[in-house]
Write an enzyme that holds these catalytic residues in place. Structure first.
Site, PDB file in Angstrom:
ATOM      1  N   ASP A  49     -34.859 -13.079  14.027  1.00 19.40           N
ATOM      2  CA  ASP A  49     -33.471 -13.280  13.608  1.00 19.40           C
ATOM      3  C   ASP A  49     -32.545 -13.341  14.827  1.00 19.40           C
ATOM      4  OD1 ASP A  49     -33.441 -10.618  14.302  1.00 19.40           O
ATOM      5  OD2 ASP A  49     -32.712  -9.873  12.367  1.00 19.40           O
ATOM      6  N   SER A  50     -33.135 -13.185  16.032  1.00 14.40           N
ATOM      7  CA  SER A  50     -32.387 -13.464  17.262  1.00 14.40           C
ATOM      8  C   SER A  50     -31.893 -14.908  17.258  1.00 14.40           C
ATOM      9  CB  SER A  50     -33.273 -13.224  18.496  1.00 14.40           C
ATOM     10  OG  SER A  50     -34.506 -13.889  18.360  1.00 14.40           O
ATOM     11  N   ASP A  88     -39.280 -13.143  10.613  1.00 15.89           N
ATOM     12  CA  ASP A  88     -38.451 -11.931  10.652  1.00 15.89           C
ATOM     13  C   ASP A  88     -37.630 -11.822   9.367  1.00 15.89           C
ATOM     14  OD1 ASP A  88     -37.750  -9.716  12.094  1.00 15.89           O
ATOM     15  OD2 ASP A  88     -36.465 -10.771  13.532  1.00 15.89           O
ATOM     16  N   LYS A 118     -41.968  -9.473   9.666  1.00 13.77           N
ATOM     17  CA  LYS A 118     -41.566  -8.306  10.457  1.00 13.77           C
ATOM     18  C   LYS A 118     -40.320  -7.722   9.806  1.00 13.77           C
ATOM     19  CE  LYS A 118     -39.388  -8.560  14.634  1.00 13.77           C
ATOM     20  NZ  LYS A 118     -38.134  -7.848  14.302  1.00 13.77           N
ATOM     21  N   GLU A 120     -37.325  -4.396  10.289  1.00  9.11           N
ATOM     22  CA  GLU A 120     -36.803  -3.347  11.160  1.00  9.11           C
ATOM     23  C   GLU A 120     -36.711  -2.027  10.404  1.00  9.11           C
ATOM     24  OE1 GLU A 120     -33.093  -4.464  12.985  1.00  9.11           O
ATOM     25  OE2 GLU A 120     -33.923  -6.316  13.809  1.00  9.11           O
ATOM     26  N   GLU A 187     -38.688  -1.455  20.603  1.00  8.55           N
ATOM     27  CA  GLU A 187     -37.602  -2.107  21.358  1.00  8.55           C
ATOM     28  C   GLU A 187     -36.695  -1.085  22.029  1.00  8.55           C
ATOM     29  OE1 GLU A 187     -35.518  -5.301  19.411  1.00  8.55           O
ATOM     30  OE2 GLU A 187     -33.998  -5.388  20.993  1.00  8.55           O
TER      31      GLU A 187
HETATM   32  O1  KIV Z   1     -35.349 -11.195  16.491  1.00  5.71           O
HETATM   33  C1  KIV Z   1     -36.063 -11.065  17.490  1.00  5.71           C
HETATM   34  O2  KIV Z   1     -36.181 -11.961  18.335  1.00  5.71           O
HETATM   35  C2  KIV Z   1     -36.774  -9.804  17.653  1.00  5.71           C
HETATM   36  C3  KIV Z   1     -37.542  -9.574  18.924  1.00  5.71           C
HETATM   37  C4  KIV Z   1     -36.673  -9.481  20.092  1.00  5.71           C
HETATM   38  C5  KIV Z   1     -38.477  -8.434  18.808  1.00  5.71           C
HETATM   39  O3  KIV Z   1     -36.754  -8.991  16.783  1.00  5.71           O
END
Ligand code: KIV
Length: 292
Positions: A49-50, A88, A118, A120, A187
């Site tokens: 989600d970056s 994510d 993934k 969080e 992280e």
């Molecule tokens: O969203 C993302 O890119 C991440 C990574 C930096 C682990 O969660």
């Protein structure tokens, strides 16, 4: 003849930890980058989600939607032949209820074509992790600095430095492992805590700003490639300076167009050539994208 490489799976990653082979993970958001990172040997591609920050230009990851992640997952899944692709779960796509988390993770797998999701957070999501794994959805955990909690944490800050931080992180990692998570991102936590967690769990840990002892490392690909010359946090190593390379190349192109240097006759078509080779232009209208 081009052979199809053997796909990296959650079992491959577990074996890599057992053999002491480090796991190289990067973020990817589109098919072209996915192909390049895959061909360069990246084991895991995370559609993070970056993308809210590096693709969409937001200050945080909070505005990213499930449909946006699914869209980018589809592109990355088309570009990656060997790498394990992780989607994510974005902010508020799983926090409201178990049912919401199940439905949305299923959507990422079915519509995004990713191989795992993934999410969080630690122990607080153990029940969801258990249910997802029981439904056949591999889950990568993510603890320490969890960017979706930006406002709760008061910014992008190193975690685990306060009293009890080490115990909480260790507890979260053990709980995620017990719930069935196949890997855990650590992280922005002190290196010695990451070392302790990595030794305590049997699933691979993937660090970002978490020191040398993790079983693998992840970087946002745009950071690793130096796309933004103004952004260089301590935990990032730049393997290229593509931001300035791209700007130089485009400045050259702009100058060539303005001066009439581009295109040349060799880069133009004639009626005679078009008749001789009618299909050349039709088969590659804009670029080589999508060609295998
Ligand atoms: O969203 C993302 O890119 C991440 C990574 C930096 C682990 O969660």
């Amino acid at each position: 003849m081009q052979t199809t490489p053997r796909r990296v799976t959650i079992h491959t990653l577990r074996q890599m930890k057992e053999k002491g082979e480090k796991i190289a993970m990067l973020t990817a958001y589109d098919a072209t980058f996915a192909r390049l990172l895959d061909e360069a040997g990246a084991d895991v591609l995370l559609v993070g989600d970056s993308l809210g920050m590096v693709i969409q230009g937001h200050d945080t990851t909070l505005p990213v939607t499930l449909d946006e992640i699914a869209y980018h997952c589809r592109a990355v899944a088309r570009g990656a032949r060997r790498a394990h692709v992780v989607g994510d779960m974005p902010f508020m796509s799983y926090q409201a209820s178990l049912e919401q988390g199940m439905t949305n993770a299923g959507k990422l797998m079915k519509e995004g074509g990713c191989h795992a999701v993934k999410l969080e957070g630690g122990a607080v999501h153990a029940e969801l992790v258990r249910k997802l794994v029981a439904a056949g959805i591999p889950v990568m955990g993510h603890i320490g600095l969890t960017p979706q909690s930006y406002h709760q944490l008061g910014g992008f800050k190193v975690q685990g430095r306060d009293a009890g931080g080490r115990e909480r992180l260790l507890e979260d990692a053990l709980t995620l492992e017990a719930a069935g998570a196949y890997s855990i991102v650590l992280e922005a936590i002190p290196a010695d805590i990451a070392r302790e967690i990595t030794a305590a769990v049997s699933v691979p840990t993937i660090g970002i700003g978490a020191g040398t002892a993790c079983d693998g490392q992840v970087l946002v690909s745009y950071d690793a490639l130096g796309m933004d010359e103004t952004f260089k946090p301590r935990f990032v190593r730049r393997y290229a300076t593509l931001g300035s390379t791209i700007k130089d190349a485009i400045a050259h192109y702009v100058s060539d167009v303005r001066s009439g240097q581009f295109p040349s006759d060799a880069e133009s078509f004639t009626v005679a050539e078009n008749k001789a080779t009618p299909s050349t232009m039709e088969s590659t209208p804009y670029s080589s994208a999508g060609k295998k």
